[in-house]
Scaffold this motif. Sequence first.
Motif, PDB file in Angstrom:
ATOM      1  N   GLY A  26       0.826  -1.218   0.000  1.00  0.00           N
ATOM      2  CA  GLY A  26       0.000   0.000   0.000  1.00  0.00           C
ATOM      3  C   GLY A  26       0.851   1.256   0.000  1.00  0.00           C
ATOM      4  O   GLY A  26       0.507   2.259  -0.640  1.00  0.00           O
ATOM      5  N   ALA A  27       1.992   1.211   0.721  1.00  0.00           N
ATOM      6  CA  ALA A  27       2.878   2.388   0.764  1.00  0.00           C
ATOM      7  C   ALA A  27       3.419   2.676  -0.629  1.00  0.00           C
ATOM      8  O   ALA A  27       3.510   3.849  -1.049  1.00  0.00           O
ATOM      9  N   ALA A  28       3.780   1.618  -1.358  1.00  0.00           N
ATOM     10  CA  ALA A  28       4.294   1.821  -2.719  1.00  0.00           C
ATOM     11  C   ALA A  28       3.219   2.476  -3.588  1.00  0.00           C
ATOM     12  O   ALA A  28       3.506   3.364  -4.397  1.00  0.00           O
ATOM     13  N   MET A  29       1.959   2.066  -3.390  1.00  0.00           N
ATOM     14  CA  MET A  29       0.868   2.656  -4.174  1.00  0.00           C
ATOM     15  C   MET A  29       0.650   4.132  -3.818  1.00  0.00           C
ATOM     16  O   MET A  29       0.149   4.904  -4.633  1.00  0.00           O
ATOM     17  N   ALA A  30       1.011   4.490  -2.570  1.00  0.00           N
ATOM     18  CA  ALA A  30       0.765   5.867  -2.113  1.00  0.00           C
ATOM     19  C   ALA A  30       1.967   6.788  -2.329  1.00  0.00           C
ATOM     20  O   ALA A  30       1.913   7.969  -1.963  1.00  0.00           O
ATOM     21  N   ALA A  31       3.037   6.257  -2.924  1.00  0.00           N
ATOM     22  CA  ALA A  31       4.273   7.046  -2.999  1.00  0.00           C
ATOM     23  C   ALA A  31       4.089   8.348  -3.786  1.00  0.00           C
ATOM     24  O   ALA A  31       4.659   9.377  -3.435  1.00  0.00           O
ATOM     25  N   ASP A  32       3.280   8.330  -4.840  1.00  0.00           N
ATOM     26  CA  ASP A  32       3.086   9.560  -5.616  1.00  0.00           C
ATOM     27  C   ASP A  32       2.224  10.571  -4.874  1.00  0.00           C
ATOM     28  O   ASP A  32       2.594  11.728  -4.714  1.00  0.00           O
ATOM     29  N   SER A  33       1.074  10.091  -4.393  1.00  0.00           N
ATOM     30  CA  SER A  33       0.110  11.021  -3.783  1.00  0.00           C
ATOM     31  C   SER A  33       0.489  11.417  -2.366  1.00  0.00           C
ATOM     32  O   SER A  33       0.060  12.446  -1.857  1.00  0.00           O
ATOM     33  N   GLN A  34       1.262  10.588  -1.684  1.00  0.00           N
ATOM     34  CA  GLN A  34       1.582  10.740  -0.253  1.00  0.00           C
ATOM     35  C   GLN A  34       0.313  10.768   0.602  1.00  0.00           C
ATOM     36  O   GLN A  34       0.307  11.312   1.700  1.00  0.00           O
ATOM     37  N   ASP A  35      -0.753  10.168   0.089  1.00  0.00           N
ATOM     38  CA  ASP A  35      -2.016  10.132   0.831  1.00  0.00           C
ATOM     39  C   ASP A  35      -2.487   8.675   0.898  1.00  0.00           C
ATOM     40  O   ASP A  35      -3.247   8.205   0.055  1.00  0.00           O
ATOM     41  N   ALA A  36      -2.028   7.978   1.935  1.00  0.00           N
ATOM     42  CA  ALA A  36      -2.252   6.531   2.000  1.00  0.00           C
ATOM     43  C   ALA A  36      -3.726   6.171   2.169  1.00  0.00           C
ATOM     44  O   ALA A  36      -4.164   5.106   1.719  1.00  0.00           O
ATOM     45  N   ALA A  37      -4.487   7.063   2.786  1.00  0.00           N
ATOM     46  CA  ALA A  37      -5.909   6.755   2.995  1.00  0.00           C
ATOM     47  C   ALA A  37      -6.673   6.767   1.671  1.00  0.00           C
ATOM     48  O   ALA A  37      -7.768   6.198   1.575  1.00  0.00           O
ATOM     49  N   ALA A  38      -6.086   7.426   0.658  1.00  0.00           N
ATOM     50  CA  ALA A  38      -6.823   7.617  -0.601  1.00  0.00           C
ATOM     51  C   ALA A  38      -6.497   6.550  -1.653  1.00  0.00           C
ATOM     52  O   ALA A  38      -6.997   6.638  -2.781  1.00  0.00           O
ATOM     53  N   ILE A  39      -5.678   5.572  -1.308  1.00  0.00           N
ATOM     54  CA  ILE A  39      -5.316   4.593  -2.359  1.00  0.00           C
ATOM     55  C   ILE A  39      -6.526   3.730  -2.714  1.00  0.00           C
ATOM     56  O   ILE A  39      -7.503   3.655  -1.966  1.00  0.00           O
ATOM     57  N   ASP A  40      -6.418   3.071  -3.859  1.00  0.00           N
ATOM     58  CA  ASP A  40      -7.479   2.194  -4.353  1.00  0.00           C
ATOM     59  C   ASP A  40      -7.364   0.856  -3.592  1.00  0.00           C
ATOM     60  O   ASP A  40      -6.553  -0.005  -3.958  1.00  0.00           O
ATOM     61  N   VAL A  41      -8.167   0.693  -2.536  1.00  0.00           N
ATOM     62  CA  VAL A  41      -8.012  -0.495  -1.680  1.00  0.00           C
ATOM     63  C   VAL A  41      -8.363  -1.797  -2.421  1.00  0.00           C
ATOM     64  O   VAL A  41      -7.641  -2.791  -2.272  1.00  0.00           O
ATOM     65  N   PRO A  42      -9.423  -1.836  -3.245  1.00  0.00           N
ATOM     66  CA  PRO A  42      -9.656  -3.070  -4.011  1.00  0.00           C
ATOM     67  C   PRO A  42      -8.452  -3.455  -4.882  1.00  0.00           C
ATOM     68  O   PRO A  42      -8.135  -4.631  -5.025  1.00  0.00           O
ATOM     69  N   GLU A  43      -7.761  -2.458  -5.416  1.00  0.00           N
ATOM     70  CA  GLU A  43      -6.559  -2.750  -6.211  1.00  0.00           C
ATOM     71  C   GLU A  43      -5.448  -3.306  -5.305  1.00  0.00           C
ATOM     72  O   GLU A  43      -4.742  -4.248  -5.674  1.00  0.00           O
ATOM     73  N   LEU A  44      -5.328  -2.728  -4.117  1.00  0.00           N
ATOM     74  CA  LEU A  44      -4.344  -3.261  -3.146  1.00  0.00           C
ATOM     75  C   LEU A  44      -4.682  -4.719  -2.827  1.00  0.00           C
ATOM     76  O   LEU A  44      -3.789  -5.589  -2.813  1.00  0.00           O
ATOM     77  N   GLN A  45      -5.953  -4.998  -2.570  1.00  0.00           N
ATOM     78  CA  GLN A  45      -6.367  -6.375  -2.261  1.00  0.00           C
ATOM     79  C   GLN A  45      -6.042  -7.305  -3.429  1.00  0.00           C
ATOM     80  O   GLN A  45      -5.574  -8.427  -3.226  1.00  0.00           O
TER      81      GLN A  45
END
Length: 479
Positions: A450-469
């Motif tokens: 999830g952190a890798a997915m949030a690296a651009d936005s720096q907003d971890a709460a906003a990542i696409d959780v279904p994509e993380l799953q």
Amino acid sequence: MPTITLPEREIPVIGDYDVVVAGGGPGGIPAAVAAARAGAKTLLIERYGYLGGMATAGLIAVILGIKASGTDEPMMGGIGEELCREMHSIGGAPEYEVAVERGGLSFDPETFKLVSDAMVLGTGVDLRLHSWAVDTIVEDGLVSALVLESKSGRQAVTGRVFIDATGDGDLVWQAGADFTHGREFDGAMMAMGSMFVFSGVDQERLPTGDEHDALLERAQQAVTAGEINAYNPRWGRNPLNPGWDRTVPGRRANEYVANATRFAGDCTDVEDLTRGEVQVRRDTWDLIDWWRRNVPGMENAYLVQSPPHIGLRESRQMVGHDIVTGEDVVEARTREDAVARCPYWIDIHCPLGRTKNSTHLCYKKCPNDPPCAIYEERYEDLPGNADDEHREGLYPKDGLWFDIPWGSLVSADIPNLLAAGRNISADHHAMSALRVMGTCMAIGEAAGEGAAMAADSQDAAAIDVPELQRRLRANGAAV
Ligand SMILES: Cc1cc2nc3c(=O)[nH]c(=O)nc-3n(C[C@H](O)[C@H](O)[C@H](O)COP(=O)(O)OP(=O)(O)OC[C@H]3O[C@@H](n4cnc5c(N)ncnc54)[C@H](O)[C@@H]3O)c2cc1C
């Protein structure tokens, strides 16, 4: 207390990363590996000279949380399973399937160190051992840098997303983000206590049957009389765990791991840590001495190793966007935004550090005099609370599991700060379950991915959780 003011000084910035993970334990290792595999430039910082956290520095030799009773559904999978299989491949752990059947994976801590090094470095993670994260710099509401202390002096590292896998929530605390600790009503945390390895046991001569029971009764009396201070004074192969070979087959054949000591204190307070180390060391020696004098077959027992660090069960919990609670555990709550599973139960070691009368855990009626306020005030109505040892009502119902939601890994205050491992957002009851290493590894993998997915936005709460799953499942994680 008097204070001094440090002079302002410039320190070198030794690197800039997408993801910085502080703490190389069961939470931090998979976090770093997952982030790097997801393409993030990743740094892992660890204060000791080896990885593993409590798994190695605490000699905690059984990975729990990999199996739920009554179901064959996988509970961990992913990087944690990979690490276990790697340990097996070099003779340091049983086959993964055998361990799942048993409900826990026993392992040789030295193997854990070696395999962790290889996995982390083999994935391209930058590793800095012997480095303490001593300060967390926040600018414009985001963590911008960590300050490290080592033999090379004071240095800094910058990054886009930071994962607190210190177990103790050090980054959360340093950053000024919100955290809780311990029981809701007084903040007391579960007792510390150290596993230790002993040997010199003549297994054939150990008492059995009535003789064993009578001797164990005498050991309990010695605890009550204050001769020894151990909540679990059993010896030899721990009869609490029938069918579990706590040693690794073919290795350490006459070595045993005991979990016997307790110390009440705050493991984020250096004075408590100091007192705890000294007391637990004394208690360990006294217990082995009692065994030598009283237990047939234990006359030549000796301490092989005490852990480099007193065992830590509970400290700071980050306050996240979501929280895992004791109700989640007993209700086996599943979540839409699940990123890990935990099949373990509410396993609270007396926060007052009591050992007398063999009161094992808070779920049992406390026979101490005066009776413990915890039982009187908080635990009497728990369905599993009884004088006997049954734990019904403290496990996830029907042999299921409870889910760890993504929101419990993300700081409510700082969008680019995550937690991985035992210090995620959870109440006292839930953390006593999810702290097991299998669950910490599963949480760690989710945090890293999830952190890798949030690296651009720096907003971890906003990542696409279904994509993380989806990514976690594709990597074999149980979600
Ligand atoms: C006595 C005892 C018995 C237990 N028995 C079991 C069991 O049988 N099975 C089981 O699965 N679990 C057991 N547990 C629980 C389990 O070991 C821990 O909950 C688990 O290891 C937590 O993993 P973690 O990565 O969150 O934290 P930790 O294992 O504590 O790892 C944190 C890491 O961060 C590092 N670190 C800390 N602060 C800093 C800093 N400021 N800078 C840099 N590095 C830092 C530490 O050195 C460590 O490597 C037991 C625990 C104890 C104490």
